[in-house]
Scaffold this motif. Structure first.
Motif, PDB file in Angstrom:
ATOM      1  N   GLN A 101       0.834  -1.213   0.000  1.00  0.00           N
ATOM      2  CA  GLN A 101       0.000   0.000   0.000  1.00  0.00           C
ATOM      3  C   GLN A 101       0.864   1.258   0.000  1.00  0.00           C
ATOM      4  O   GLN A 101       0.479   2.288  -0.552  1.00  0.00           O
ATOM      5  N   LEU A 102       2.039   1.169   0.629  1.00  0.00           N
ATOM      6  CA  LEU A 102       2.953   2.317   0.663  1.00  0.00           C
ATOM      7  C   LEU A 102       3.768   2.440  -0.616  1.00  0.00           C
ATOM      8  O   LEU A 102       4.618   3.317  -0.724  1.00  0.00           O
ATOM      9  N   HIS A 103       3.509   1.537  -1.564  1.00  0.00           N
ATOM     10  CA  HIS A 103       4.230   1.519  -2.840  1.00  0.00           C
ATOM     11  C   HIS A 103       5.703   1.194  -2.668  1.00  0.00           C
ATOM     12  O   HIS A 103       6.548   1.672  -3.438  1.00  0.00           O
ATOM     13  N   CYS A 104       6.003   0.393  -1.664  1.00  0.00           N
ATOM     14  CA  CYS A 104       7.369  -0.121  -1.532  1.00  0.00           C
ATOM     15  C   CYS A 104       7.649  -1.014  -2.738  1.00  0.00           C
ATOM     16  O   CYS A 104       6.798  -1.797  -3.155  1.00  0.00           O
ATOM     17  N   ASP A 105       8.849  -0.897  -3.305  1.00  0.00           N
ATOM     18  CA  ASP A 105       9.137  -1.586  -4.563  1.00  0.00           C
ATOM     19  C   ASP A 105       9.374  -3.083  -4.376  1.00  0.00           C
ATOM     20  O   ASP A 105       8.784  -3.908  -5.084  1.00  0.00           O
ATOM     21  N   GLN A 106      10.237  -3.431  -3.432  1.00  0.00           N
ATOM     22  CA  GLN A 106      10.664  -4.818  -3.298  1.00  0.00           C
ATOM     23  C   GLN A 106      10.740  -5.206  -1.828  1.00  0.00           C
ATOM     24  O   GLN A 106      10.778  -4.342  -0.953  1.00  0.00           O
ATOM     25  N   ALA A 107      10.818  -6.510  -1.572  1.00  0.00           N
ATOM     26  CA  ALA A 107      10.888  -6.985  -0.193  1.00  0.00           C
ATOM     27  C   ALA A 107      11.595  -8.335  -0.168  1.00  0.00           C
ATOM     28  O   ALA A 107      11.667  -9.055  -1.175  1.00  0.00           O
ATOM     29  N   GLN A 108      12.106  -8.667   1.004  1.00  0.00           N
ATOM     30  CA  GLN A 108      12.664  -9.991   1.227  1.00  0.00           C
ATOM     31  C   GLN A 108      12.408 -10.372   2.675  1.00  0.00           C
ATOM     32  O   GLN A 108      12.265  -9.508   3.536  1.00  0.00           O
ATOM     33  N   GLY A 109      12.339 -11.635   2.942  1.00  0.00           N
ATOM     34  CA  GLY A 109      12.079 -12.084   4.297  1.00  0.00           C
ATOM     35  C   GLY A 109      11.495 -13.488   4.280  1.00  0.00           C
ATOM     36  O   GLY A 109      11.213 -14.075   3.225  1.00  0.00           O
ATOM     37  N   TYR A 110      11.295 -14.030   5.465  1.00  0.00           N
ATOM     38  CA  TYR A 110      10.861 -15.413   5.593  1.00  0.00           C
ATOM     39  C   TYR A 110       9.453 -15.649   5.072  1.00  0.00           C
ATOM     40  O   TYR A 110       9.055 -16.797   4.830  1.00  0.00           O
ATOM     41  N   LEU A 111       8.661 -14.564   4.897  1.00  0.00           N
ATOM     42  CA  LEU A 111       7.345 -14.748   4.293  1.00  0.00           C
ATOM     43  C   LEU A 111       7.491 -15.319   2.888  1.00  0.00           C
ATOM     44  O   LEU A 111       6.673 -16.122   2.439  1.00  0.00           O
ATOM     45  N   PHE A 112       8.505 -14.863   2.189  1.00  0.00           N
ATOM     46  CA  PHE A 112       8.716 -15.296   0.812  1.00  0.00           C
ATOM     47  C   PHE A 112       9.639 -16.519   0.751  1.00  0.00           C
ATOM     48  O   PHE A 112       9.351 -17.483   0.055  1.00  0.00           O
ATOM     49  N   SER A 113      10.729 -16.445   1.478  1.00  0.00           N
ATOM     50  CA  SER A 113      11.660 -17.575   1.473  1.00  0.00           C
ATOM     51  C   SER A 113      12.774 -17.312   2.474  1.00  0.00           C
ATOM     52  O   SER A 113      13.236 -16.183   2.603  1.00  0.00           O
ATOM     53  N   GLU A 114      13.194 -18.376   3.141  1.00  0.00           N
ATOM     54  CA  GLU A 114      14.405 -18.279   3.938  1.00  0.00           C
ATOM     55  C   GLU A 114      15.595 -18.330   2.988  1.00  0.00           C
ATOM     56  O   GLU A 114      15.440 -18.644   1.805  1.00  0.00           O
TER      57      GLU A 114
END
Length: 733
Positions: A706-719
């Motif tokens: 919602q904040l229009h952050c471009d990219q992310a990483q973390g355990y939600l996606f993959s360790e």
């Protein structure tokens, strides 16, 4: 541009002398009726001979290099020809009344406004008279007895005209001076800084409105005062000689920061810059002061200094201030023969509180522990928080170690008393290690290290107790030496390996990058995480060859993925502080790219903001060289250092990585949510990509989207996964 005739008329009218003043000038020049009659007699025969004289006059003016630019405009030159022709027509007409004077003033003003200087103007009259003499002689060849009287009459009128012409220059100069004074008064009065004129002995001679606003006095009050009325006696001991030196010409200017005493009794910080203004050699110099109100800047500096030396959460001293206080305490102890004690405290099972009740509850526990420690110690003692759940108490001027033991017991008792946090009654016990100066170390860092070792011994003894340091407490040191020794051979033994954590495009959900994360399988068996050995690698310099191995391995792996036909993605590699500052680091990156065949645009180097802000000028140069290669640059763990987005504009970076500490509690924590939103918005305004670290829940992901952050990483996606596992993920995508 030609002078505006209406403007010339207006100026000429303003300068017109009275009829009596005209008569006085004519009488002074002894212009008689006979002179006027002679000029009238020659008038008709002279007029046809004037055009060549005027043309020769302007040719002469144009032959002078300094005058040529003034006459370059043909419109201006034609206008001056007309004025000059009209002037010559009236010169011998014999009517030297107000109209003649007005016309003469207009001619003078026209020349003055094109920039003709007075020295050239006087020379021009010489040219007139010189060129007219042979003409008059020829016209009066049959009456030679009339030549000298006629030429004399002409010279009298020319002198009359020269006086009028000089009037135009004098009046123009006076008007310019008046205009300049008007502008000065406006600028002086409305300036955004305090302005003043001072005498050499410090009396206020002239002040502006801003200075009155700063000090709160009226103009009359301040002009009756002296500089020493506003400054402290200590400041005047410095200012007095400086002002005298300025007045004597020994200094050009001086600038000092000081506090002025305001009318309301408060003191305000100002920066006073004083310069000497010497008008002539017969009078003492006047001093011109520029006084800036810097009270807000001083407040910011004090706040920054406080933040730099205090813990943001508890307000306690931080490591920097603690070590400074330790140094002072040791210096005093050397003189007095007393001891210094350092108590290193670590809360027992603090992680359980964070994990079960949340980090906000953990923060409240830390704050309450800090408050109880302050209550338990003397006013002269220092309580510091090193971070997390680690605290230090410094006891200065200690006559006996028994006092340190008694205080340690008092602290244990104080912390064991229950505290109510979020409706839960908690009693966080702690373990305390104690080191003493001079027995256990001669400096603050040694005392801190040994108190830390003693604290771990206290934990090993069952927690909730205190232990004094002893030489036997070197097990941790031995462990460190073992790690260091193993680390030196880790590369050659093939014990290092890279794991890759995918970076996800939040808009599409696609894997667009992977961060390379170092792991060490010591002796081929136990897995050692970076937190356990990176600090050792930094301190020993091993981080340089290890860092190159990581970069080379990551780049080679990227090339292998591409050759296997996998989708394009970038690979991110962290650069440590020592590695980034290593001479030739950029050349090493270029060499690795060339040797592995990896495209520079596929590599992203991550540098923490604290590394950049340590030596910003040098960092900017290194980053610029990397950027020119085509390597992407990212600021890692943004928000944990002391930089600002505006300051980062000087660095050629492509992306910001929001530290996981700001992601962890969003969207529930309003402060962290606001910070994340502000960082993303401002980063986007600077054209930067934003990557959020530590995303572990769908709620965090959705909020960041919602904040229009471009990219992310973390355990939600993959360790973090192996290269082969990531390849499988890319094939299935």
């Amino acid at each position: 541009m030609p002078a505006d005739p209406r403007a010339l008329d207006h100026s000429a009218d303003a300068m017109m002398p009275t009829e009596e003043q005209i008569r006085q000038r004519l009488r002074f020049l002894e212009i008689s009726a006979e002179d006027v009659a002679l000029l009238r007699q020659i008038h008709a025969t002279l007029l046809p001979r004037l055009p060549p004289v005027i043309a020769a006059f302007y040719r002469h003016l144009q032959s002078v290099p300094a005058l040529r630019p003034l006459l370059a405009d043909p419109v201006v030159l034609d206008r001056l020809h007309q004025l000059q022709g009209a002037y010559f027509h009236s010169l011998t007409a014999g009517e030297y009344d107000a109209d003649y004077v007005r016309h003469r003033l207009r001619v003078g003003l026209a020349h003055q406004r094109i920039g003709l200087a007075p020295e050239w103007y006087i020379g021009a009259y010489r040219k007139y008279l010189g060129d007219l003499a042979p003409v008059l002689a020829e016209l009066l060849h049959d009456r030679p007895q009339l030549f000298l009287p006629t030429y004399g009459a002409l010279m009298k009128i020319a002198c009359f005209d020269m006086g009028l012409a000089l009037d135009t220059y004098i009046q123009a100069g006076r008007q310019q001076l008046r205009d300049s004074e008007t502008r000065f008064r406006a600028a002086f009065g409305q300036a955004a800084v305090g302005l003043a004129q001072l005498s050499a002995d410090g009396r206020w001679l002239r002040v502006n409105r801003k200075l009155l606003d700063i000090v709160g006095y009226t103009e009359a009050e301040l002009l009756a005062m002296h500089v020493w009325d506003l400054v402290t006696p200590e400041d005047w001991q410095i200012d007095g000689p400086l002002l005298q030196a300025l007045a004597n010409g020994e200094l050009e200017s001086t600038s000092r920061e000081k506090r002025y005493l305001c009318r309301n009794g408060q003191r305000v910080w100002v920066k006073a810059t004083v310069t000497a203004m010497k008008l002539d050699t017969d009078h003492a110099a006047t001093l011109v002061a520029v006084i800036e109100d810097i009270s807000q800047r001083k407040q910011f500096e004090e706040e920054l200094m406080h933040l730099a030396r205090h813990d943001a959460l508890t307000g306690l001293a931080n490591r920097t201030l603690l070590l400074d206080r330790v140094a002072q305490a040791i210096a005093q102890a050397r003189r007095s023969g007393a001891q210094v004690a350092m108590l290193f405290l670590d809360l027992d099972r603090f992680k359980t509180i964070n994990d079960s009740l949340g980090h906000d509850a953990g923060d409240r526990v830390v704050i309450e522990v800090g408050r109880r420690l302050k209550q338990a110690v003397r006013d002269a003692d220092t309580v510091a928080r090193l971070g997390g759940d680690e605290f230090v108490v410094l006891l200065a001027e200690l006559p006996s170690e028994h006092i340190a033991a008694a205080l340690a017991q008092k602290v244990l008792s104080a912390l064991f008393k229950p505290m109510l946090i979020h409706g839960h009654e908690l009693a966080p016990a702690c373990s305390i290690g104690i080191s003493l100066y001079p027995r256990d170390g001669a400096d603050g860092k040694t005392l801190l290290k040994n108190a830390d070792a003693a604290m771990y011994q206290a934990k090993a003894q069952g927690r909730g107790n205190y232990q004094f340091y002893s030489e036997e407490m070197n097990a941790r040191t031995l462990d460190r030496l073992t790690l260091e020794s193993g680390l030196r051979h880790a590369i050659e033994r093939g014990e290092l390996q890279l794991m890759y954590q995918p970076q996800i495009d939040l808009a599409s959900g696609a894997v667009i990058g992977a961060e390379a994360l170092l792991r060490w399988r010591q002796g081929g068996g136990q897995l050692v995480m970076p937190d356990a050995f990176i600090a050792i690698a930094e301190e020993t310099g091993l981080i340089v060859p290890i860092g190159e191995w990581v970069l080379r391995t990551a780049c080679a792996q990227h090339v292998a993925w591409q050759r296997a036909g996998l989708p394009e993605l970038r690979v991110a590699v962290n650069l440590s502080a020592r590695q980034f500052r290593q001479p030739g680091m950029d050349a090493m990156v270029a060499r690795v790219l060339a040797e592995t065949g990896c495209h520079a645009s596929a590599l992203e180097l991550e540098i923490t903001e604290s590394v950049l802000m340590d030596r910003p000028d040098s960092a900017a140069q290194t980053l610029q060289r990397l950027s020119e290669m085509g390597v992407l640059l990212a600021i890692d763990d943004f928000g944990t250092g002391y930089s600002s987005l505006s300051y980062l504009k000087r660095f050629p970076i492509n992306a910001l990585k929001i530290d996981r500490s700001f992601v962890r509690d969003i969207p529930a924590d309003a402060d962290d949510s606001a910070i994340a939103g502000a960082v993303i918005a401002l980063a986007h305004s600077m054209g930067l990509t934003v990557v959020a670290e530590g995303v572990e829940t769908p709620q965090q992901r959705d909020f960041l989207r919602q904040l229009h952050c471009d990219q992310a990483q973390g355990y939600l996606f993959s360790e973090p996964v192996s290269a082969a596992t990531l390849a499988g993920m890319l094939r299935r995508a």
